[in-house]
Design an enzyme around this catalytic site. Structure first.
Site, PDB file in Angstrom:
ATOM      1  N   ARG A 147       0.875  -1.141  -0.007  1.00 17.56           N
ATOM      2  CA  ARG A 147       0.074   0.193   0.051  1.00 17.56           C
ATOM      3  C   ARG A 147       0.867   1.273  -0.025  1.00 17.56           C
ATOM      4  O   ARG A 147       0.660   2.436  -0.473  1.00 17.56           O
ATOM      5  CB  ARG A 147      -1.038   0.139   1.263  1.00 17.56           C
ATOM      6  N   LYS A 185     -16.641 -14.762   4.325  1.00 17.69           N
ATOM      7  CA  LYS A 185     -17.590 -13.659   4.845  1.00 17.69           C
ATOM      8  C   LYS A 185     -18.996 -13.618   4.084  1.00 17.69           C
ATOM      9  O   LYS A 185     -19.220 -12.623   3.392  1.00 17.69           O
ATOM     10  CB  LYS A 185     -17.008 -12.264   4.956  1.00 17.69           C
ATOM     11  N   GLY A 230      -8.087  -8.554   0.685  1.00 24.25           N
ATOM     12  CA  GLY A 230      -6.739  -8.788   1.198  1.00 24.25           C
ATOM     13  C   GLY A 230      -6.241 -10.364   1.059  1.00 24.25           C
ATOM     14  O   GLY A 230      -5.108 -10.422   0.702  1.00 24.25           O
ATOM     15  N   GLY A 246     -12.535  -4.219   1.385  1.00 20.36           N
ATOM     16  CA  GLY A 246     -13.759  -3.421   1.686  1.00 20.36           C
ATOM     17  C   GLY A 246     -14.271  -2.547   0.647  1.00 20.36           C
ATOM     18  O   GLY A 246     -15.365  -2.512   0.441  1.00 20.36           O
TER      19      GLY A 246
HETATM   20  N1  LIG Z   1     -13.872 -23.664   2.968  1.00 21.55           N
HETATM   21  C1  LIG Z   1     -13.739 -23.029   3.789  1.00 21.55           C
HETATM   22  N2  LIG Z   1     -13.805 -23.096   5.151  1.00 21.55           N
HETATM   23  C2  LIG Z   1     -13.645 -22.077   6.102  1.00 21.55           C
HETATM   24  N3  LIG Z   1     -12.767 -21.068   5.861  1.00 21.55           N
HETATM   25  C3  LIG Z   1     -12.462 -20.936   4.429  1.00 21.55           C
HETATM   26  C4  LIG Z   1     -12.607 -21.837   3.296  1.00 21.55           C
HETATM   27  N4  LIG Z   1     -12.323 -21.313   2.296  1.00 21.55           N
HETATM   28  C5  LIG Z   1     -11.867 -20.050   2.420  1.00 21.55           C
HETATM   29  N5  LIG Z   1     -11.674 -19.891   3.801  1.00 21.55           N
HETATM   30  C6  LIG Z   1     -11.226 -18.802   4.450  1.00 21.55           C
HETATM   31  O1  LIG Z   1     -11.527 -17.533   4.100  1.00 21.55           O
HETATM   32  C7  LIG Z   1     -10.721 -16.624   4.464  1.00 21.55           C
HETATM   33  C8  LIG Z   1     -10.838 -15.370   3.768  1.00 21.55           C
HETATM   34  O2  LIG Z   1     -11.935 -14.858   3.493  1.00 21.55           O
HETATM   35  P1  LIG Z   1     -12.436 -13.290   3.211  1.00 21.55           P
HETATM   36  O3  LIG Z   1     -11.833 -12.434   4.176  1.00 21.55           O
HETATM   37  O4  LIG Z   1     -14.022 -13.431   2.766  1.00 21.55           O
HETATM   38  O5  LIG Z   1     -11.632 -13.300   1.684  1.00 21.55           O
HETATM   39  P2  LIG Z   1     -10.850 -11.906   1.439  1.00 21.55           P
HETATM   40  O6  LIG Z   1     -10.304 -11.201   2.534  1.00 21.55           O
HETATM   41  O7  LIG Z   1     -10.219 -12.391   0.086  1.00 21.55           O
HETATM   42  O8  LIG Z   1     -12.092 -10.944   0.924  1.00 21.55           O
HETATM   43  C9  LIG Z   1      -9.563 -17.132   4.482  1.00 21.55           C
HETATM   44  O9  LIG Z   1      -8.743 -16.942   5.581  1.00 21.55           O
HETATM   45  C10 LIG Z   1      -9.642 -18.788   4.210  1.00 21.55           C
HETATM   46  O10 LIG Z   1      -8.888 -19.504   5.002  1.00 21.55           O
HETATM   47  O1  LIG Z   2      -7.483  -2.282   5.442  1.00 18.75           O
HETATM   48  C1  LIG Z   2      -8.653  -1.788   5.092  1.00 18.75           C
HETATM   49  O2  LIG Z   2      -9.420  -2.592   4.743  1.00 18.75           O
HETATM   50  P1  LIG Z   2      -9.467  -3.848   4.020  1.00 18.75           P
HETATM   51  O3  LIG Z   2      -8.966  -4.911   4.741  1.00 18.75           O
HETATM   52  O4  LIG Z   2     -11.113  -4.323   3.745  1.00 18.75           O
HETATM   53  O5  LIG Z   2      -8.842  -3.537   2.557  1.00 18.75           O
HETATM   54  C2  LIG Z   2      -8.612  -0.070   4.995  1.00 18.75           C
HETATM   55  O6  LIG Z   2      -7.654   0.495   5.475  1.00 18.75           O
HETATM   56  C3  LIG Z   2      -9.867   0.104   5.845  1.00 18.75           C
HETATM   57  O7  LIG Z   2      -9.674  -0.221   7.146  1.00 18.75           O
HETATM   58  P2  LIG Z   2     -10.790  -0.438   7.868  1.00 18.75           P
HETATM   59  O8  LIG Z   2     -11.705  -1.622   7.797  1.00 18.75           O
HETATM   60  O9  LIG Z   2     -10.251  -0.484   9.562  1.00 18.75           O
HETATM   61  O10 LIG Z   2     -11.781   0.886   7.873  1.00 18.75           O
END
Ligand SMILES: Nc1ncnc2c1ncn2[C@@H]1O[C@H](COP(=O)(O)OP(=O)(O)O)[C@@H](O)[C@H]1O
Ligand SMILES: O=C(OP(=O)(O)O)[C@H](O)COP(=O)(O)O
Length: 394
Positions: free
Chosen positions: A36, A197, A351, A374
């Site tokens: 970043r 999520k 992320g 996000g």
């Molecule tokens: N089948 C599964 N069961 C449980 N957790 C999972 C599964 N597939 C992926 N995940 C978990 O989902 C997490 C990422 O989810 P999310 O935060 O929604 O993705 P991103 O950060 O890419 O938007 C990872 O830590 C991964 O381990």
């Molecule tokens: O890391 C961030 O969000 P992201 O993990 O959804 O990309 C941004 O810096 C926003 O942070 P926040 O979700 O604490 O407002």
């Protein structure tokens, strides 16, 4: 983008308050991933070369309006200084007399980094008083913090009401790339949604059904859909209250002629650990006391085929628990397919997906890796980003 950018204004000799997203991973007081910071360099360098006094502001973590020593931006200033090859002054506050004095001593081209703006309760409340205090420091506001553009905070939104307000290059690029992908997509257009999520992503899925030709579902959120179809999912991830919605999406997809792809086979494990017993089973044969942690080989092939035939793919969320090598193959297969698909424009958001692509050494094969998780999701949902809305129109 219909918003003014740094190209549209004269910044020479001006004090520029530039909001960046330096919310970077840290460990033991060191920056562990500077993506970043590097992403914001074009704007910082441009402002500096044009003779602006560059005042950078960022949040780090979620200190909830209080000073948290580990969330100071000192290590970030050091890393930035290395990347820029010049000294970056770091203040211990984000506004007030100490900051004003430091700014008064700046020469044209100098770069200064304020302390974490979330140390003040007014930041996340978008308090107009704090926004005014930030605005008092500068003549111009630049927002280059795409990753925080979905937040209406004092330094991302409030301040824009008190100064001429324009976008930086990173903001412009993110909005243009994601905007183009959604408004005038090359077809076939495929979205791959995975991760865990369900709640955060269900809105995106609904919005995407109006735009894509193919929708691929994977990761933990797939099992809510699998269960909605009446299959046993064992101990796999489930958001029970979203099952009806999942069902309605599958019906909507059918009605709209969107190809809806779900896993046909999965890797199940008897424990949530890298050395658990595991096996590949068909989607209708998940044992009741096992959980699905990755997509299976047939699914990988199927998804690869769809990817290779697509002209545009947006990908958000891993296909399995890729952090454990035993369940990383599905995510790796999708990343590899995107890397191999030379005629396909690939956009990675989120992320974990970005981290996965990095982990497999395929990051430089992707066309665009968004700095916002996000933010890119909200943008893809069709929501207006407050940090962008507040900027001056062209
Ligand atoms: N089948 C599964 N069961 C449980 N957790 C999972 C599964 N597939 C992926 N995940 C978990 O989902 C997490 C990422 O989810 P999310 O935060 O929604 O993705 P991103 O950060 O890419 O938007 C990872 O830590 C991964 O381990
Ligand atoms: O890391 C961030 O969000 P992201 O993990 O959804 O990309 C941004 O810096 C926003 O942070 P926040 O979700 O604490 O407002």
């Amino acid at each position: 983008m219909n918003k003014k950018t740094v190209r549209d204004i004269d910044v020479k000799g001006k004090r520029v308050f530039c909001r960046v997203d330096f919310n970077v991973p840290m460990q033991d007081g060191k920056v562990t991933d500077d993506t970043r910071i590097r992403a914001a360099l074009p704007t910082i360098q441009y402002l500096s070369e044009q003779g602006a006094k560059v005042i950078l502001a960022s949040h780090l973590g979620r200190p909830k309006g209080k000073v948290v020593e580990e969330m100071r931006l000192n290590a970030v200033a050091e890393r930035l200084s290395e990347l820029l090859g010049k000294n970056v002054v770091k203040t211990d506050e984000a506004y007030g007399d100490e900051v004003k004095n430091a700014i008064a001593q700046m020469n044209e081209g100098d770069v200064l980094l304020l302390e974490n703006v979330r140390f003040y309760p007014g930041e996340e409340k978008n308090d107009p008083e704090l926004a005014k205090a930030f605005a008092e420091l500068a003549d111009i506001y630049v927002n280059d913090a795409f990753g925080a553009a979905h937040r209406a905070h004092a330094s991302t939104e409030g301040i824009a009401h008190y100064l001429p307000a324009v976008a930086g290059f990173l903001m412009e690029k993110e909005i243009e790339v994601l905007g183009k992908a959604l408004s005038n997509p090359e077809r076939p257009f495929t979205a791959i949604i995975g991760g865990a999520k369900v709640k955060d992503k269900i809105g995106v899925i609904e919005n995407l059904l109006d735009k894509v030709d193919n929708l691929i579902i994977g990761g933990g959120l797939a099992y809510t859909f699998v269960k909605a179809l009446g299959h046993e999912i064992g101990k796999s991830l489930l958001e029970e209250d979203k099952m009806e919605l999942a069902k309605s999406f599958m019906e909507k997809a059918k009605a709209k002629g969107v190809n809806f792809y779900m896993p046909v086979d999965v890797v199940v494990a008897d424990d949530f650990s890298n050395d658990a017993n595991k096996k590949v089973v068909g989607i209708d044969s998940i044992p009741s006391d096992w959980e699905a942690l990755d997509i299976g080989p047939k699914t990988r092939e199927l998804y690869r085929d769809v990817i290779l035939k697509s002209k545009l793919v947006i990908w958000n969320g891993p296909m399995g628990v890729f952090e454990m090598d035993a369940f990383a193959e599905g995510t790796k297969a999708v990343a590899q397919a995107l890397a191999d698909a030379n005629d396909t424009y690939s956009v990675i958001g989120g992320g974990d997906s970005a981290a996965a692509v990095e982990k497999f050494g395929l990051a430089d094969k992707m066309d665009h890796i968004s700095t916002g998780g996000g933010a890119s999701l909200e943008f893809m949902e069709g929501k207006q980003l407050p940090g962008v809305v507040a900027l001056n129109d062209k």
